[in-house]
Design a protein around this motif. Structure first.
Motif, PDB file in Angstrom:
ATOM      1  N   ALA A  34       0.826  -1.208   0.000  1.00 45.76           N
ATOM      2  CA  ALA A  34       0.000   0.000   0.000  1.00 45.76           C
ATOM      3  C   ALA A  34       0.857   1.254   0.000  1.00 45.76           C
ATOM      4  O   ALA A  34       0.342   2.360  -0.158  1.00 45.76           O
ATOM      5  CB  ALA A  34      -0.917   0.003   1.220  1.00 45.76           C
ATOM      6  N   ALA A  35       2.172   1.097   0.174  1.00 42.72           N
ATOM      7  CA  ALA A  35       3.102   2.235   0.153  1.00 42.72           C
ATOM      8  C   ALA A  35       4.467   1.730  -0.258  1.00 42.72           C
ATOM      9  O   ALA A  35       4.782   0.542  -0.105  1.00 42.72           O
ATOM     10  CB  ALA A  35       3.173   2.900   1.525  1.00 42.72           C
ATOM     11  N   ALA A  36       5.294   2.624  -0.785  1.00 40.16           N
ATOM     12  CA  ALA A  36       6.624   2.236  -1.259  1.00 40.16           C
ATOM     13  C   ALA A  36       7.612   2.128  -0.099  1.00 40.16           C
ATOM     14  O   ALA A  36       7.510   2.869   0.881  1.00 40.16           O
ATOM     15  CB  ALA A  36       7.139   3.259  -2.266  1.00 40.16           C
ATOM     16  N   PRO A  37       8.588   1.220  -0.210  1.00 40.99           N
ATOM     17  CA  PRO A  37       9.726   1.206   0.720  1.00 40.99           C
ATOM     18  C   PRO A  37      10.685   2.316   0.281  1.00 40.99           C
ATOM     19  O   PRO A  37      11.587   2.108  -0.524  1.00 40.99           O
ATOM     20  CB  PRO A  37      10.324  -0.192   0.527  1.00 40.99           C
ATOM     21  N   THR A  38      10.482   3.519   0.803  1.00 40.41           N
ATOM     22  CA  THR A  38      11.006   4.730   0.169  1.00 40.41           C
ATOM     23  C   THR A  38      12.525   4.890   0.237  1.00 40.41           C
ATOM     24  O   THR A  38      13.089   5.615  -0.569  1.00 40.41           O
ATOM     25  CB  THR A  38      10.331   5.981   0.764  1.00 40.41           C
ATOM     26  N   ALA A  39      13.205   4.223   1.165  1.00 40.06           N
ATOM     27  CA  ALA A  39      14.669   4.317   1.178  1.00 40.06           C
ATOM     28  C   ALA A  39      15.261   3.764  -0.110  1.00 40.06           C
ATOM     29  O   ALA A  39      16.327   4.179  -0.549  1.00 40.06           O
ATOM     30  CB  ALA A  39      15.241   3.580   2.380  1.00 40.06           C
ATOM     31  N   GLY A  40      14.552   2.836  -0.736  1.00 41.80           N
ATOM     32  CA  GLY A  40      15.037   2.245  -1.968  1.00 41.80           C
ATOM     33  C   GLY A  40      14.842   3.113  -3.194  1.00 41.80           C
ATOM     34  O   GLY A  40      15.406   2.813  -4.264  1.00 41.80           O
ATOM     35  N   LEU A  41      14.074   4.190  -3.072  1.00 45.37           N
ATOM     36  CA  LEU A  41      13.819   5.050  -4.218  1.00 45.37           C
ATOM     37  C   LEU A  41      15.079   5.769  -4.692  1.00 45.37           C
ATOM     38  O   LEU A  41      15.124   6.273  -5.814  1.00 45.37           O
ATOM     39  CB  LEU A  41      12.740   6.089  -3.880  1.00 45.37           C
ATOM     40  N   HIS A  42      16.112   5.822  -3.862  1.00 43.79           N
ATOM     41  CA  HIS A  42      17.337   6.538  -4.218  1.00 43.79           C
ATOM     42  C   HIS A  42      18.219   5.755  -5.199  1.00 43.79           C
ATOM     43  O   HIS A  42      19.077   6.335  -5.849  1.00 43.79           O
ATOM     44  CB  HIS A  42      18.157   6.839  -2.960  1.00 43.79           C
ATOM     45  N   PHE A  43      18.028   4.451  -5.281  1.00 41.58           N
ATOM     46  CA  PHE A  43      18.914   3.621  -6.097  1.00 41.58           C
ATOM     47  C   PHE A  43      18.525   3.663  -7.570  1.00 41.58           C
ATOM     48  O   PHE A  43      17.345   3.594  -7.920  1.00 41.58           O
ATOM     49  CB  PHE A  43      18.868   2.167  -5.622  1.00 41.58           C
ATOM     50  N   THR A  44      19.534   3.741  -8.419  1.00 38.88           N
ATOM     51  CA  THR A  44      19.338   3.572  -9.858  1.00 38.88           C
ATOM     52  C   THR A  44      19.825   2.177 -10.249  1.00 38.88           C
ATOM     53  O   THR A  44      20.617   1.551  -9.526  1.00 38.88           O
ATOM     54  CB  THR A  44      20.129   4.610 -10.671  1.00 38.88           C
ATOM     55  N   THR A  45      19.369   1.701 -11.399  1.00 36.15           N
ATOM     56  CA  THR A  45      19.823   0.402 -11.901  1.00 36.15           C
ATOM     57  C   THR A  45      21.331   0.413 -12.114  1.00 36.15           C
ATOM     58  O   THR A  45      22.035  -0.553 -11.780  1.00 36.15           O
ATOM     59  CB  THR A  45      19.109   0.073 -13.212  1.00 36.15           C
ATOM     60  N   GLU A  46      21.853   1.523 -12.644  1.00 38.44           N
ATOM     61  CA  GLU A  46      23.286   1.635 -12.902  1.00 38.44           C
ATOM     62  C   GLU A  46      24.087   1.585 -11.605  1.00 38.44           C
ATOM     63  O   GLU A  46      25.167   0.979 -11.544  1.00 38.44           O
ATOM     64  CB  GLU A  46      23.585   2.935 -13.654  1.00 38.44           C
ATOM     65  N   GLN A  47      23.573   2.221 -10.566  1.00 40.70           N
ATOM     66  CA  GLN A  47      24.279   2.225  -9.284  1.00 40.70           C
ATOM     67  C   GLN A  47      24.320   0.825  -8.678  1.00 40.70           C
ATOM     68  O   GLN A  47      25.342   0.414  -8.113  1.00 40.70           O
ATOM     69  CB  GLN A  47      23.606   3.206  -8.321  1.00 40.70           C
ATOM     70  N   MET A  48      23.230   0.086  -8.799  1.00 42.68           N
ATOM     71  CA  MET A  48      23.204  -1.278  -8.272  1.00 42.68           C
ATOM     72  C   MET A  48      24.199  -2.167  -9.023  1.00 42.68           C
ATOM     73  O   MET A  48      24.882  -2.994  -8.420  1.00 42.68           O
ATOM     74  CB  MET A  48      21.785  -1.828  -8.346  1.00 42.68           C
ATOM     75  N   THR A  49      24.299  -1.984 -10.339  1.00 44.62           N
ATOM     76  CA  THR A  49      25.281  -2.734 -11.128  1.00 44.62           C
ATOM     77  C   THR A  49      26.696  -2.368 -10.700  1.00 44.62           C
ATOM     78  O   THR A  49      27.576  -3.245 -10.567  1.00 44.62           O
ATOM     79  CB  THR A  49      25.096  -2.442 -12.625  1.00 44.62           C
ATOM     80  N   GLU A  50      26.929  -1.083 -10.460  1.00 46.24           N
ATOM     81  CA  GLU A  50      28.246  -0.626 -10.019  1.00 46.24           C
ATOM     82  C   GLU A  50      28.622  -1.265  -8.684  1.00 46.24           C
ATOM     83  O   GLU A  50      29.767  -1.709  -8.492  1.00 46.24           O
ATOM     84  CB  GLU A  50      28.242   0.898  -9.895  1.00 46.24           C
ATOM     85  N   LEU A  51      27.677  -1.347  -7.760  1.00 43.56           N
ATOM     86  CA  LEU A  51      27.949  -1.948  -6.456  1.00 43.56           C
ATOM     87  C   LEU A  51      28.284  -3.427  -6.598  1.00 43.56           C
ATOM     88  O   LEU A  51      29.209  -3.935  -5.945  1.00 43.56           O
ATOM     89  CB  LEU A  51      26.739  -1.753  -5.533  1.00 43.56           C
ATOM     90  N   LYS A  52      27.556  -4.128  -7.453  1.00 43.67           N
ATOM     91  CA  LYS A  52      27.856  -5.547  -7.693  1.00 43.67           C
ATOM     92  C   LYS A  52      29.264  -5.715  -8.257  1.00 43.67           C
ATOM     93  O   LYS A  52      29.996  -6.620  -7.858  1.00 43.67           O
ATOM     94  CB  LYS A  52      26.830  -6.146  -8.669  1.00 43.67           C
ATOM     95  N   ASN A  53      29.635  -4.843  -9.167  1.00 42.53           N
ATOM     96  CA  ASN A  53      30.965  -4.922  -9.774  1.00 42.53           C
ATOM     97  C   ASN A  53      32.076  -4.649  -8.761  1.00 42.53           C
ATOM     98  O   ASN A  53      33.223  -5.075  -8.958  1.00 42.53           O
ATOM     99  CB  ASN A  53      31.072  -3.951 -10.940  1.00 42.53           C
ATOM    100  N   LEU A  54      31.733  -3.950  -7.677  1.00 40.71           N
ATOM    101  CA  LEU A  54      32.706  -3.671  -6.617  1.00 40.71           C
ATOM    102  C   LEU A  54      32.778  -4.803  -5.589  1.00 40.71           C
ATOM    103  O   LEU A  54      33.537  -4.721  -4.622  1.00 40.71           O
ATOM    104  CB  LEU A  54      32.349  -2.360  -5.914  1.00 40.71           C
ATOM    105  N   GLY A  55      31.951  -5.841  -5.793  1.00 40.13           N
ATOM    106  CA  GLY A  55      31.970  -6.980  -4.883  1.00 40.13           C
ATOM    107  C   GLY A  55      30.962  -6.908  -3.760  1.00 40.13           C
ATOM    108  O   GLY A  55      30.998  -7.726  -2.835  1.00 40.13           O
ATOM    109  N   VAL A  56      30.057  -5.937  -3.824  1.00 35.83           N
ATOM    110  CA  VAL A  56      28.990  -5.825  -2.825  1.00 35.83           C
ATOM    111  C   VAL A  56      27.853  -6.761  -3.226  1.00 35.83           C
ATOM    112  O   VAL A  56      27.433  -6.792  -4.393  1.00 35.83           O
ATOM    113  CB  VAL A  56      28.482  -4.365  -2.719  1.00 35.83           C
ATOM    114  N   ASN A  57      27.348  -7.548  -2.284  1.00 37.90           N
ATOM    115  CA  ASN A  57      26.251  -8.480  -2.554  1.00 37.90           C
ATOM    116  C   ASN A  57      24.904  -7.769  -2.486  1.00 37.90           C
ATOM    117  O   ASN A  57      24.699  -6.900  -1.633  1.00 37.90           O
ATOM    118  CB  ASN A  57      26.266  -9.619  -1.539  1.00 37.90           C
ATOM    119  N   LEU A  58      23.986  -8.155  -3.349  1.00 43.59           N
ATOM    120  CA  LEU A  58      22.626  -7.620  -3.348  1.00 43.59           C
ATOM    121  C   LEU A  58      21.658  -8.761  -3.049  1.00 43.59           C
ATOM    122  O   LEU A  58      21.583  -9.737  -3.797  1.00 43.59           O
ATOM    123  CB  LEU A  58      22.288  -6.981  -4.698  1.00 43.59           C
ATOM    124  N   GLY A  59      20.927  -8.645  -1.943  1.00 46.13           N
ATOM    125  CA  GLY A  59      19.932  -9.650  -1.569  1.00 46.13           C
ATOM    126  C   GLY A  59      18.558  -9.022  -1.481  1.00 46.13           C
ATOM    127  O   GLY A  59      18.424  -7.815  -1.268  1.00 46.13           O
TER     128      GLY A  59
END
Length: 342
Positions: free
Chosen positions: A173-198
């Motif tokens: 019924a509402a967005a998990p708003t802390a996640g609104l800051h992330f872009t797809t490109e930023q998430m890919t960049e974090l993965k490439n740096l060895g950060v895990n995404l769960g």
């Protein structure tokens, strides 16, 4: 602990009415509760505070068009707000005007959808049963409206800006708003740096909208919300904790999911469940080492949660500094990153 202890002054002009573009150009306040240190950054530099092997946990819920405007047989206008699905046709909802929506009443939303009020809930909501021909989700997409919080007075030109870029499980019924800051490109960049995404899923319900109405916060009762933790995510959490790396929860919904499912300081339960967890100062965190969160409403359960994580006085000082520095508040506002170092 008293409700007024979680109050703060907020000028109305600091309540963000529109999302910033691009998403990750929002400001990011860095909080160190150990050193009592506050620094100012931008979200696109968030990678600088992570290390390879750290794990970010995202809530992948998707906001549904939860607001339905209908009419009773008398012609009276009624709003039905979907909160939680019980079965294929039955939902827990909020109804406005509540005093006039009695058991047995029928509400019509055009020709293809109607509902009957079955009963009241302990929280003042209504259990309703829908009648329709076809696929409910498709009808809802046509007739429903994506809800925005009541403090946002401007309409979005793009409804997807109230969705995270990684959403996939319909039901909130509402967005998990802390996640609104992330872009797809930023998430890919974090993965490439060895950060895990769960990913976990918690469908945001009445708890987001229901204010605390008791003087002693310990007397407040949270509303039940549904969550799921996949096996892959549970394994990722365990491996991260065992290796001594950080679990970073993206948003308070991820925090509540992980802490609700905690078995010990290293593991969480796999599968689906419901939670009514209420986290306030005095709570001992088991899984979450750091969190990303927005700035929350005064006297809300969410400011109580972050106060439990970083200390009430430190959080209220940070909020005062945020006001002095013209940070943007609430759903479309800026973020903070809090890390509890052992």
């Amino acid at each position: 602990m008293l409700l007024n202890e979680f109050d703060y002054f907020l000028p109305e002009n600091l309540i963000a009415q529109k999302p910033i573009e691009p998403r990750n150009f929002s400001r990011l306040m860095i909080l160190d509760p150990v050193e009592k240190k506050i620094t100012h950054e931008h979200f696109y530099n968030f990678k600088n505070f992570l290390s390879a092997g750290d794990t970010l946990i995202f809530n992948d819920t998707r906001v549904i068009p939860a607001r339905l405007i209908g009419k009773k047989s008398t012609g009276a206008k009624v709003e039905i707000f979907l909160l939680r699905r019980i079965d294929s046709t039955t939902w827990e909802t909020l109804a406005k005007p509540g005093k006039k929506v009695l058991e047995g009443a029928e509400i019509f939303f055009g020709d293809e959808l109607s509902c009957k009020i079955l009963s009241r809930t302990n929280f003042g909501g209504r259990i309703v049963k829908f009648q329709f021909d076809g696929i409910f989700e498709e009808i809802l997409d046509r007739l429903g409206e994506t809800p925005l919080p009541p403090y946002i007075h401007e309409k979005l030109s793009d409804a997807e800006r109230y969705q995270t870029v990684y959403n996939r499980e319909r039901g909130s019924a509402a967005a998990p708003t802390a996640g609104l800051h992330f872009t797809t490109e930023q998430m890919t960049e974090l993965k490439n740096l060895g950060v895990n995404l769960g990913f976990v899923t918690l469908h945001v319900g009445l708890g987001t909208f229901r204010p605390v109405q008791v003087e002693k916060i310990e007397d407040h009762e949270m509303h039940e919300e549904f969550f799921t933790i996949p096996e892959e995510t549970a394994k990722l959490i365990h491996n991260t904790k065992v290796s001594g790396k950080k679990i970073i929860a993206v948003g308070t919904t991820s925090v509540r999911t992980l802490e609700s499912a905690a078995i010990d300081n290293f593991s969480v339960k796999i599968g689906s469940d419901s939670t009514k967890i209420f986290i306030y100062p005095g709570y001992e965190f088991k899984i979450v080492d750091a969190m990303i969160t927005n700035f929350h409403l005064p006297k809300s359960t969410l400011i109580m949660l972050v106060s439990a994580f970083a200390g009430k006085d430190f959080i209220l000082d940070a909020y005062k500094i945020a006001v002095e520095n013209n940070y943007r508040f609430f759903s479309f506002g800026d973020a903070m990153f809090i890390e509890r170092r052992q």
